[in-house]
Structures are given as structure tokens and as C-alpha cells.
Design a protein around this motif. Structure first.
Motif, PDB file in Angstrom:
ATOM      1  N   ILE A 501    -122.590  62.110  -6.315  1.00 22.18           N
ATOM      2  CA  ILE A 501    -122.240  61.678  -7.662  1.00 22.18           C
ATOM      3  C   ILE A 501    -121.468  62.813  -8.313  1.00 22.18           C
ATOM      4  CG2 ILE A 501    -124.383  62.534  -8.684  1.00 22.18           C
ATOM      5  CD1 ILE A 501    -124.377  60.162 -10.571  1.00 22.18           C
ATOM      6  N   THR A 502    -120.592  62.467  -9.241  1.00 22.95           N
ATOM      7  CA  THR A 502    -119.796  63.516  -9.895  1.00 22.95           C
ATOM      8  C   THR A 502    -120.666  64.304 -10.874  1.00 22.95           C
ATOM      9  OG1 THR A 502    -119.100  62.118 -11.734  1.00 22.95           O
ATOM     10  CG2 THR A 502    -117.755  62.069  -9.730  1.00 22.95           C
ATOM     11  N   CYS A 503    -120.337  65.548 -11.031  1.00 20.00           N
ATOM     12  CA  CYS A 503    -121.074  66.389 -11.978  1.00 20.00           C
ATOM     13  C   CYS A 503    -120.817  65.948 -13.413  1.00 20.00           C
ATOM     14  CB  CYS A 503    -120.686  67.850 -11.796  1.00 20.00           C
ATOM     15  SG  CYS A 503    -121.239  68.535 -10.204  1.00 20.00           S
ATOM     16  N   ALA A 504    -119.638  65.397 -13.656  1.00 19.99           N
ATOM     17  CA  ALA A 504    -119.353  64.894 -14.999  1.00 19.99           C
ATOM     18  C   ALA A 504    -120.291  63.752 -15.357  1.00 19.99           C
ATOM     19  CB  ALA A 504    -117.893  64.434 -15.076  1.00 19.99           C
ATOM     20  N   GLU A 505    -120.581  62.881 -14.382  1.00 21.69           N
ATOM     21  CA  GLU A 505    -121.508  61.782 -14.622  1.00 21.69           C
ATOM     22  C   GLU A 505    -122.926  62.305 -14.871  1.00 21.69           C
ATOM     23  OE1 GLU A 505    -122.577  57.533 -14.637  1.00 21.69           O
ATOM     24  OE2 GLU A 505    -120.861  58.786 -15.145  1.00 21.69           O
ATOM     25  N   LEU A 506    -123.349  63.305 -14.105  1.00 23.95           N
ATOM     26  CA  LEU A 506    -124.676  63.883 -14.318  1.00 23.95           C
ATOM     27  C   LEU A 506    -124.783  64.500 -15.706  1.00 23.95           C
ATOM     28  CD1 LEU A 506    -125.677  65.644 -10.970  1.00 23.95           C
ATOM     29  CD2 LEU A 506    -126.710  63.628 -11.996  1.00 23.95           C
ATOM     30  N   ASP A 507    -123.739  65.197 -16.129  1.00 24.21           N
ATOM     31  CA  ASP A 507    -123.759  65.812 -17.462  1.00 24.21           C
ATOM     32  C   ASP A 507    -123.818  64.745 -18.545  1.00 24.21           C
ATOM     33  OD1 ASP A 507    -123.663  68.299 -16.308  1.00 24.21           O
ATOM     34  OD2 ASP A 507    -121.482  68.531 -16.523  1.00 24.21           O
ATOM     35  N   ARG A 508    -123.152  63.622 -18.302  1.00 24.76           N
ATOM     36  CA  ARG A 508    -123.153  62.548 -19.302  1.00 24.76           C
ATOM     37  C   ARG A 508    -124.542  61.907 -19.401  1.00 24.76           C
ATOM     38  NH1 ARG A 508    -122.823  57.123 -19.502  1.00 24.76           N
ATOM     39  NH2 ARG A 508    -122.723  56.929 -17.222  1.00 24.76           N
ATOM     40  N   LEU A 509    -125.223  61.739 -18.247  1.00 21.84           N
ATOM     41  CA  LEU A 509    -126.516  61.062 -18.239  1.00 21.84           C
ATOM     42  C   LEU A 509    -127.630  61.933 -18.817  1.00 21.84           C
ATOM     43  CD1 LEU A 509    -126.297  59.425 -14.710  1.00 21.84           C
ATOM     44  CD2 LEU A 509    -125.964  58.319 -16.918  1.00 21.84           C
ATOM     45  N   PRO A 516    -124.943  72.713  -9.932  1.00 19.84           N
ATOM     46  CA  PRO A 516    -124.855  74.171 -10.002  1.00 19.84           C
ATOM     47  C   PRO A 516    -123.559  74.585 -10.706  1.00 19.84           C
ATOM     48  CG  PRO A 516    -124.459  73.395  -7.760  1.00 19.84           C
ATOM     49  CD  PRO A 516    -124.890  72.205  -8.554  1.00 19.84           C
ATOM     50  N   PRO A 517    -123.483  75.759 -11.286  1.00 24.50           N
ATOM     51  CA  PRO A 517    -122.275  76.189 -12.007  1.00 24.50           C
ATOM     52  C   PRO A 517    -121.043  76.141 -11.111  1.00 24.50           C
ATOM     53  CG  PRO A 517    -124.099  77.689 -12.434  1.00 24.50           C
ATOM     54  CD  PRO A 517    -124.556  76.765 -11.363  1.00 24.50           C
ATOM     55  N   GLY A 518    -119.975  75.567 -11.661  1.00 25.28           N
ATOM     56  CA  GLY A 518    -118.705  75.506 -10.958  1.00 25.28           C
ATOM     57  C   GLY A 518    -118.557  74.320 -10.024  1.00 25.28           C
ATOM     58  N   ALA A 519    -119.629  73.560  -9.767  1.00 23.53           N
ATOM     59  CA  ALA A 519    -119.538  72.420  -8.851  1.00 23.53           C
ATOM     60  C   ALA A 519    -118.952  71.212  -9.568  1.00 23.53           C
ATOM     61  CB  ALA A 519    -120.916  72.080  -8.298  1.00 23.53           C
ATOM     62  N   ARG A 520    -118.285  70.353  -8.806  1.00 22.67           N
ATOM     63  CA  ARG A 520    -117.699  69.127  -9.363  1.00 22.67           C
ATOM     64  C   ARG A 520    -118.348  67.872  -8.794  1.00 22.67           C
ATOM     65  NH1 ARG A 520    -111.310  69.583  -8.963  1.00 22.67           N
ATOM     66  NH2 ARG A 520    -111.493  67.975 -10.589  1.00 22.67           N
ATOM     67  N   VAL A 521    -118.987  67.990  -7.614  1.00 25.10           N
ATOM     68  CA  VAL A 521    -119.664  66.858  -6.977  1.00 25.10           C
ATOM     69  C   VAL A 521    -121.039  67.343  -6.526  1.00 25.10           C
ATOM     70  CG1 VAL A 521    -119.611  65.151  -5.133  1.00 25.10           C
ATOM     71  CG2 VAL A 521    -117.467  65.900  -6.202  1.00 25.10           C
ATOM     72  N   ALA A 522    -122.072  66.520  -6.750  1.00 26.00           N
ATOM     73  CA  ALA A 522    -123.437  66.884  -6.383  1.00 26.00           C
ATOM     74  C   ALA A 522    -123.929  66.004  -5.240  1.00 26.00           C
ATOM     75  CB  ALA A 522    -124.372  66.741  -7.580  1.00 26.00           C
ATOM     76  N   GLU A 544    -127.865  70.238  -5.195  1.00 25.87           N
ATOM     77  CA  GLU A 544    -126.943  71.016  -4.368  1.00 25.87           C
ATOM     78  C   GLU A 544    -125.506  70.507  -4.575  1.00 25.87           C
ATOM     79  OE1 GLU A 544    -128.245  70.450  -0.401  1.00 25.87           O
ATOM     80  OE2 GLU A 544    -130.186  71.421  -0.693  1.00 25.87           O
ATOM     81  N   ALA A 545    -124.556  71.385  -4.446  1.00 20.99           N
ATOM     82  CA  ALA A 545    -123.157  70.984  -4.532  1.00 20.99           C
ATOM     83  C   ALA A 545    -122.739  70.288  -3.240  1.00 20.99           C
ATOM     84  CB  ALA A 545    -122.271  72.202  -4.779  1.00 20.99           C
ATOM     85  N   ALA A 546    -121.840  69.295  -3.361  1.00 14.73           N
ATOM     86  CA  ALA A 546    -121.338  68.558  -2.189  1.00 14.73           C
ATOM     87  C   ALA A 546    -119.890  68.955  -1.927  1.00 14.73           C
ATOM     88  CB  ALA A 546    -121.439  67.058  -2.431  1.00 14.73           C
ATOM     89  N   ASP A 547    -119.557  69.098  -0.668  1.00 18.56           N
ATOM     90  CA  ASP A 547    -118.188  69.465  -0.274  1.00 18.56           C
ATOM     91  C   ASP A 547    -117.362  68.188  -0.149  1.00 18.56           C
ATOM     92  OD1 ASP A 547    -115.963  70.789   0.554  1.00 18.56           O
ATOM     93  OD2 ASP A 547    -116.683  71.174   2.605  1.00 18.56           O
ATOM     94  N   LEU A 548    -116.974  67.657  -1.298  1.00 17.97           N
ATOM     95  CA  LEU A 548    -116.240  66.393  -1.322  1.00 17.97           C
ATOM     96  C   LEU A 548    -115.326  66.396  -2.540  1.00 17.97           C
ATOM     97  CD1 LEU A 548    -116.148  63.625   0.232  1.00 17.97           C
ATOM     98  CD2 LEU A 548    -117.687  62.749  -1.529  1.00 17.97           C
ATOM     99  N   ASP A 549    -114.095  65.921  -2.363  1.00 19.79           N
ATOM    100  CA  ASP A 549    -113.163  65.853  -3.474  1.00 19.79           C
ATOM    101  C   ASP A 549    -113.534  64.710  -4.406  1.00 19.79           C
ATOM    102  OD1 ASP A 549    -111.727  67.984  -2.487  1.00 19.79           O
ATOM    103  OD2 ASP A 549    -110.325  66.700  -1.349  1.00 19.79           O
ATOM    104  N   LEU A 550    -113.201  64.892  -5.686  1.00 21.08           N
ATOM    105  CA  LEU A 550    -113.485  63.843  -6.668  1.00 21.08           C
ATOM    106  C   LEU A 550    -112.792  62.540  -6.302  1.00 21.08           C
ATOM    107  CD1 LEU A 550    -113.237  65.824 -10.039  1.00 21.08           C
ATOM    108  CD2 LEU A 550    -115.282  64.805  -9.032  1.00 21.08           C
ATOM    109  N   ALA A 551    -111.571  62.654  -5.789  1.00 22.14           N
ATOM    110  CA  ALA A 551    -110.803  61.439  -5.485  1.00 22.14           C
ATOM    111  C   ALA A 551    -111.410  60.655  -4.336  1.00 22.14           C
ATOM    112  CB  ALA A 551    -109.356  61.810  -5.167  1.00 22.14           C
ATOM    113  N   ASP A 552    -112.236  61.310  -3.515  1.00 20.33           N
ATOM    114  CA  ASP A 552    -112.801  60.633  -2.346  1.00 20.33           C
ATOM    115  C   ASP A 552    -114.120  59.937  -2.631  1.00 20.33           C
ATOM    116  OD1 ASP A 552    -110.695  61.469  -0.775  1.00 20.33           O
ATOM    117  OD2 ASP A 552    -111.713  63.328  -0.157  1.00 20.33           O
ATOM    118  N   ILE A 553    -114.692  60.167  -3.792  1.00 23.53           N
ATOM    119  CA  ILE A 553    -116.016  59.586  -4.051  1.00 23.53           C
ATOM    120  C   ILE A 553    -115.945  58.069  -4.097  1.00 23.53           C
ATOM    121  CG2 ILE A 553    -117.809  59.348  -5.798  1.00 23.53           C
ATOM    122  CD1 ILE A 553    -117.618  62.241  -6.386  1.00 23.53           C
ATOM    123  N   ASP A 554    -115.000  57.521  -4.854  1.00 23.54           N
ATOM    124  CA  ASP A 554    -114.923  56.062  -4.993  1.00 23.54           C
ATOM    125  C   ASP A 554    -114.576  55.365  -3.683  1.00 23.54           C
ATOM    126  OD1 ASP A 554    -115.611  56.211  -7.633  1.00 23.54           O
ATOM    127  OD2 ASP A 554    -113.538  56.248  -8.359  1.00 23.54           O
TER     128      ASP A 554
END
Length: 732
Positions: A501-509, A516-522, A544-554
Motif C-alpha cells: 500500500i502507498t505510504c500516502a494512503e497510510l498517512d491519510r488513514l 518508515p521515514p523516506g519510504a513511499r510504499v509499505a 517495512e518499506a517495499a521495493d516497488l514503484d508507485l506506478a506499479d502498485i495499481d
């Protein structure tokens, strides 16, 4: 001799009548508890028999291709934490088998419901429950198919094509596979062997204080009875005649108590039926007795009373003068500690060596518990003797010295008066320590936690292609009380959690943890809570941070849809929408609901432990009062002589109190300590948890029981002044 014995038993004055009444009362309590335990075991069997048809799919279909088959699918649904058994059926021919409790198979668009579920449907808005079930109600399921009056069951009719699409199985007959005999694939039910083992332990825990009560009652005025029988021996009565008289006395009391015990059982049976020993209450008729049960109790109890009376009077049979020739009993030996040490060693051995099977675990742990309990009972007199000697060595008052020396000379009698408390305190300490620790680590989360308020629908690969974002009902987000609807996608990295899931979504919820600091995908669990339900509180848990680009999540398949709600009504409305939108696979539920079954089972065991305690303490208190009163009666001449020599009544009261209070406190301390030690060893061996301290209710229960026991001792002390007057020394 039998006629003389009956006359002595029934017309022997107030003392004989009191003894007969007390023994009969004690036997009635024991018989009632024994019958309740036997009926409970039979009720488990009866309940399992009615569970059997729900396990139809656990047995392969008949190979006969010409037989009409039944499409069968059973799944578990929930409503406000309660489990609903949902059976969906369809016929491939007119001779397809019909489940019990209904007159015919429901046609597509029809369903049968259990009476409890019918009441629930009428009391619940359709959007929260009824809309999940397609069609209309055409009848209720009969008792023959209901494990319990509270069972929530529904049998829904569907077309074979619908059931095949949902992944149903084809069966050729309705099976009656008991959960006790089912090795895999069973939907519901309990293992009879495990429940019988637990009920047997409960029965033993309840019966032991009653047996102590019976033994104490038979010793009531034992000295006077022995003197009477010895006088008969001096007048020419043979040992056999004395045995007959004693046997008749015991048989009359035991027979009266046994008959009353059947009445006690019948009176409490409706109340026992509502206790959910197996998770659901019984039908009253399930608590039945077989002919073998009735004969075993009706014949065995009076026969046991005869044997007990013979053992109690063995001194009189040896010599008619033996009663007056009192000697100090042999002191107990240290070998009595062996079962206690062996039981502790057995539980210690299994730390790190847990048996692989359920039956192996039950045998290993329960045998260890029983060894410790038996060891406590055997070691009690030895521990009493040792503590009495230490007390005598440090005695500063005459009362303390006299009480300590008497306990040291006859520790068995001192321990016997309080031994009934050991079982109650040991069982309660084991159960409370184990259950408190288990629920703290793996129990049902609080109702206000995210694990209880969040609903998830998990899409498994075996259920078919995962849905697209467009297939998620848009109306979910508009349900009043729904705070968020979140999609969790599958994590392509096999070394991380299953979801991303995206870190932006986690922050919104702000309720499912943070990145973790600096991560974009969890990297997260499949339902954002799952295994982390007890660590995750608001935004304090860091994924934990996930090694995945934001564009690849969907682009990743949807793993689950998670709905967070504020109240139970919104929770159930969201669940209904998800059930209707995605009818295949497991139905949506919260982590709390998946965890509730184990937490509920342990809570029921705690209830059984409380039953043991609440039933044992009053009985043990009665034994204690009777033991003190009987001891005063048997020793009134020595006490009267002491008073004539100048000993104050207050000093004698201290002697009697110390003789009872010292072993009482010792028993309580040892039983509680060994109970917590056994619980700690079990938790380490089975679950790897250290023991946690129980809550205040445990300490209040134990303290209340001990204070009540001390109050009982205090209530008997006024008798001392009445039975130790000068006339006792003159007339004896």
C-alpha cells in the motif's frame, strides 16, 4: 443384627439423626455432581451427532454415477461476532439426499433457517443481515439438525450452475460424521475426547471436596462411635457383627443420599443446559443418563460407603480395647513429595518438546497437572508436619506451642480439615494464569481497536480471478459510519508481507500504522491488521518499506478490500454489500471475529474454573466447620480437664484456631504457588509465553474464599465454651 443396626441408625437419638442427615447431604451433593458430569459427557455426544450432517463434504461422494447428487457448499458467516453456518444446496435429480431437519430441499430462491436465526432476521434491518441471503424463508430447521437452541444456521437453495460457479462439491448422501471422528475437512464441532478429558478433570475437581465432606461427616463423633462399638465387642459382639452394624449405618445414609442426589441432578439439569461448556448451550434433553450410568451410581455409591465404613472401623475390629489405647500415629514420610516433583518435572520436560498431536498434548499436560494435584494432596500432611515443627520451635505462647505440637503429632488430621481447598485454589490458579496470559497475547482485540472495527474481504487465488477496482461497490464509501475503503494489492516480492500500500494512503488513514521515514510504499499484511492486530494501535506501528514503484502498485492484483467503520451497524451493512458483490470464497470478517473462537473457548474454561471454585469453596467450608466441630466434640474431655487445671478458655480457643488456620494458610500458599508454576510451565511448553499476573478478580475471589473459611472457623469457637464445662470432665 440388621434389625438392630437399623434401630440404632434410625432411633439413635439426635446425634445419630444428625450424623445420618449430614452424611446423606454430603452423598447427595457428590451424586448430583457425578450425574451432572456423566450427563455432560452424554450431551457432548448428542450435540456432536447433530453437528455431523454439517460435515457432509468431509466424506467422498459415492462412486455410483447413476445416483442423484446434491450440490453442497458450507461456509461461515458472521453477524456482530456470532458465527452463522451457511449451507447452500442444489439438486441434480429428484432423489437427491435431503439434510435433516427440513422436509425437502429448498428450491432456488428459498431458504430454511434455524429458529434463533429467524428471530435474528426479524430483529435486524435487512441491510445489515437479511439482504445477504437470496430468496425468501419457507420454513424453520428442526431440532434434529440443530446442535444447540442458539445455533444460527441457514440452508439456501440455488441452481446447480450457480453452485458449480461458487466452487461447491457434489455429494451422494448426507453424512453423519462426528467431529470427534473427522480427521480433516470438518466444518464445525468439537473433539469429544478432549472435552471429556476436561470435564473429567472438572468432575474430579468438584468431587474431591465432596469426598472430603463425606469423609468428614463419617468421622463426626468418631470417638463416640468407636467407644460404642468397642463396648459391644466387650459384651460379646463379633467383629463381623460390628461390621454389619457399621455397613447398615453407612448404607442407609448413602442410599438416602444417592436417592436425593438424583433429585438434585433433575433439579439443576435445566440450569446446567444453559452453560455453554462446548461454546453453545445444550438442549435440556441432551443432558440424559444411560441405564449403565444410573446403575453405576445407584449401586456403586452405597457399595463404596460400606467399604469406607469398614476401613474407618478397622481399629475396632482388631481389639475392643484398642479404642482406649491411643498412640501417636506414625509421622508422614518425605516420599509423599515424589508425585509432586514428578508432575513438575513432566511439565518442565515438555518445554521445548511440545507433542505434535492434540491428543498427545492433552495427555502430556493434563497428566502433569493431575500428578501435581495428587502430589499436593499426598504431600500436604508432610508439609503440615514440617511447618508445625518449625512453629513449635519458635512458639512464644502456650496456645501456639500446644497447637503446633498437636499438628506435629497428627498432621494428617490437621491437613484433612483443609484439604478440600487445595483443588479449588490449584485449579483456579492454573486456569486463571493460563487464560489471562493467553488472552493478553492472542485473545480477541478490544471492541474499539482497529482489529475489531475493520472489515476485510480477502481474495484468494483459488477463488478465481481477483476483482478490478471498478468492481468494488462504490456505495461502500457512502454508508453512514464508514470512515474509509482501502484496497490492498498483492506484493510481488516473496520476501515481504503479502500486501502493499502507498505510504500516502497510510498517512491519510492514520489508523493502520505508518511507513518508515523516506519510504513511499509499505509492505503490509493482507488485511492491514492480520498478524499485527495486537501491535497496531493508531499510527504507532511502523511497517517495512517495499521495493516497488508507485506506478506499479495499481498493476498488481487486488489482494483485499478493507473497510474501517465507526459502529456495528455500518460494519454489518458494509459486510452485506461485500457478500452480495463477491459471493465466492470466504466471507468478509474482522480479525477480532477470526480470533474470537479461541478466545471464547478459553473464556469458557475460565467459567468452568470459576464454577469449580464457587462450588468447592462452600463445600470445603462445610467440611472445615464440621471437622472443627467434630474435633471439639471428640476432645471435650481433655479440654475440660485443661480448663479445670486453670487454662483460660481464650487460650483453648487460640489452640483450636491455630490448629486450623496454620494448615489452611499453608495449603493456600502452596496450592496457589504450584498452580502458577504449572500454568507457567504449560504456557512455555505449548505457546512460548511467560506467565502474566492475573487481574484483581482472582485475588478478590481467593481472598474472599479464605476470609469465608476463617469466618467459619471463628463461628465454631463459641461451641468450645459449651462443650468443655466441668460436667464434661465429670460425666465422661
Amino acid at each position: 443384627m440388621i434389625r438392630l443396626a437399623l434401630r440404632l441408625t434410625l432411633s439413635g437419638g439426635r446425634e445419630a439423626a444428625t450424623r445420618l442427615l449430614v452424611i446423606a447431604t454430603a452423598v447427595a451433593l457428590g451424586v448430583g455432581m457425578l450425574l451432572a458430569t456423566l450427563a455432560g459427557m452424554n450431551a457432548v455426544d448428542a450435540q456432536n451427532q447433530r453437528y455431523g450432517w454439517l460435515n457432509t463434504a468431509a466424506v467422498p461422494a459415492s462412486p455410483d454415477p447413476s445416483a442423484d447428487r446434491l450440490w453442497w457448499m458450507i461456509r461461515e458467516d458472521f453477524h456482530r461476532g456470532r458465527s452463522i453456518g451457511r449451507v447452500e444446496v442444489g439438486s441434480s435429480g429428484p432423489d437427491a439426499p435431503v439434510p435433516p431437519g427440513i422436509p425437502r430441499l429448498p428450491a432456488p430462491g428459498e431458504f430454511y433457517v434455524s429458529p434463533a436465526l429467524a428471530d435474528l432476521l426479524r430483529a435486524t434491518p435487512a441491510a445489515e443481515l437479511g439482504d445477504r441471503f437470496p430468496g425468501r424463508e419457507v420454513g424453520t430447521i428442526g431440532q434434529a439438525a440443530l446442535p444447540s437452541p442458539d445455533s444460527l444456521l441457514i440452508v439456501i437453495g440455488r441452481t446447480p450452475a450457480d453452485l458449480e460457479r461458487l466452487g461447491a462439491q457434489r455429494v451422494s448422501q448426507i453424512m453423519t460424521t462426528s467431529p470427534s471422528d473427522c480427521r480433516s475437512g470438518c466444518y464445525v464441532g468439537i473433539n469429544r475426547d478432549g472435552m471429556v478429558l476436561v470435564l473429567s478433570v472438572v468432575a474430579a475437581a468438584l468431587l474431591f471436596p465432596v469426598l472430603v465432606f463425606i469423609g468428614t461427616a463419617t468421622r463426626l463423633a468418631a470417638a463416640r462411635r468407636e467407644q460404642r462399638f468397642a463396648a459391644m465387642r466387650l459384651l460379646g459382639a463379633t467383629p463381623r457383627q460390628i461390621t454389619v452394624i457399621s455397613a447398615v449405618e453407612s448404607t442407609v445414609a448413602a442410599a438416602a443420599g444417592t436417592l436425593a442426589g438424583f433429585g438434585v441432578f433433575l433439579a439443576v439439569r435445566p440450569g446446567l443446559a444453559v452453560i455453554p461448556f462446548t461454546g453453545e448451550r445444550f438442549f435440556t434433553a441432551d443432558l440424559s443418563l444411560t441405564l449403565a450410568d444410573v446403575l453405576l451410581v445407584a449401586v456403586g455409591i452405597p457399595l463404596g460407603a460400606v467399604v469406607a465404613s469398614w476401613l474407618a472401623l478397622r481399629r475396632v475390629q482388631i481389639s475392643p480395647l484398642g479404642v482406649s489405647r491411643r498412640v501417636t500415629p506414625k509421622p508422614p514420610r518425605a516420599w509423599r513429595l515424589v508425585p509432586l516433583v514428578v508432575g513438575v518435572a513432566e511439565l518442565t520436560y515438555f518445554v521445548g518438546r511440545r507433542p505434535p498431536t492434540t491428543n498427545g498434548q492433552l495427555t502430556a499436560y493434563l497428566s502433569g497437572f493431575l500428578l501435581i494435584l495428587v502430589g499436593l494432596l499426598l504431600a500436604g500432611p508432610w508439609l503440615t508436619m514440617v511447618s508445625a515443627r518449625l512453629l513449635a520451635a519458635r512458639a512464644g505462647r502456650p496456645a501456639t506451642l500446644i497447637a503446633a505440637r498437636r499438628l506435629s503429632d497428627n498432621p494428617r488430621a490437621g491437613f484433612r480439615s483443609v484439604s478440600g481447598l487445595i483443588v479449588a485454589l490449584f485449579v483456579t490458579s492454573v486456569a486463571t494464569g493460563t487464560i489471562t496470559t493467553y488472552i493478553a497475547n492472542r485473545g480477541e482485540p478490544p471492541t474499539d481497536s482497529v482489529a475489531a472495527t475493520s472489515l476485510s474481504k480477502w481474495f484468494r487465488p483459488e477463488d478465481g480471478p481477483p476483482p478490478t477496482a471498478a468492481q468494488i461497490p462504490a456505495a461502500l464509501a457512502t454508508v453512514p459510519g464508514v470512515r474509509s475503503v482501502t484496497l490492498v494489492h498483492r506484493n510481488p516480492d516473496p520476501h515481504g508481507w503479502q500486501g502493499v500500500i502507498t505510504c500516502a494512503e497510510l498517512d491519510r488513514l492514520q489508523v493502520y500504522g505508518s511507513c518508515p521515514p523516506g519510504a513511499r510504499v509499505a509492505s503490509v499484511t493482507d488485511d492491514l491488521v492480520g498478524m499485527r492486530a495486537f501491535d497496531l494501535t493508531n499510527d504507532t506501528y511502523v511497517w517495512e518499506a517495499a521495493d516497488l514503484d508507485l506506478a506499479d502498485i495499481d498493476r498488481q492484483p487486488i489482494l483485499s478490500v478493507v473497510v474501517d467503520t465507526t459502529d456495528r451497524a455500518a460494519f454489518e451493512r458494509a459486510r452485506t454489500m461485500l457478500v452480495d458483490a463477491f459471493p465466492t470464497g470466504r466471507f468478509p470478517a474482522s480479525t477480532a471475529e477470526w480470533a474470537s473462537s479461541s478466545a471464547r473457548a478459553f473464556t469458557q474454561f475460565q467459567q468452568l474454573a470459576n464454577v469449580v471454585t464457587l462450588a468447592s469453596l462452600p463445600i470445603a467450608g462445610c467440611s472445615l466447620a464440621m471437622s472443627v466441630a467434630g474435633g471439639l466434640s471428640d476432645r471435650r474431655r481433655p479440654f475440660s480437664l485443661l480448663r479445670l487445671t486453670g487454662v483460660r478458655l481464650r487460650t483453648l480457643r487460640r489452640v483450636v484456631a491455630l490448629e486450623t488456620v496454620a494448615p489452611l494458610l499453608l495449603v493456600a500458599a502452596v496450592a496457589i504457588a504450584m498452580g502458577f508454576l504449572a500454568a507457567h510451565l504449560f504456557l512455555r511448553a505449548q505457546l512460548g509465553y511467560p506467565l502474566l499476573a492475573p487481574g484483581p478478580s482472582y485475588y478478590l475471589l481467593v481472598a474472599g474464599g479464605l476470609l469465608a473459611s476463617l469466618g467459619i472457623v471463628a463461628s465454631t469457637l463459641p461451641l468450645l465454651g459449651r462443650v468443655t464445662g466441668p460436667e464434661s470432665a465429670r460425666n465422661e
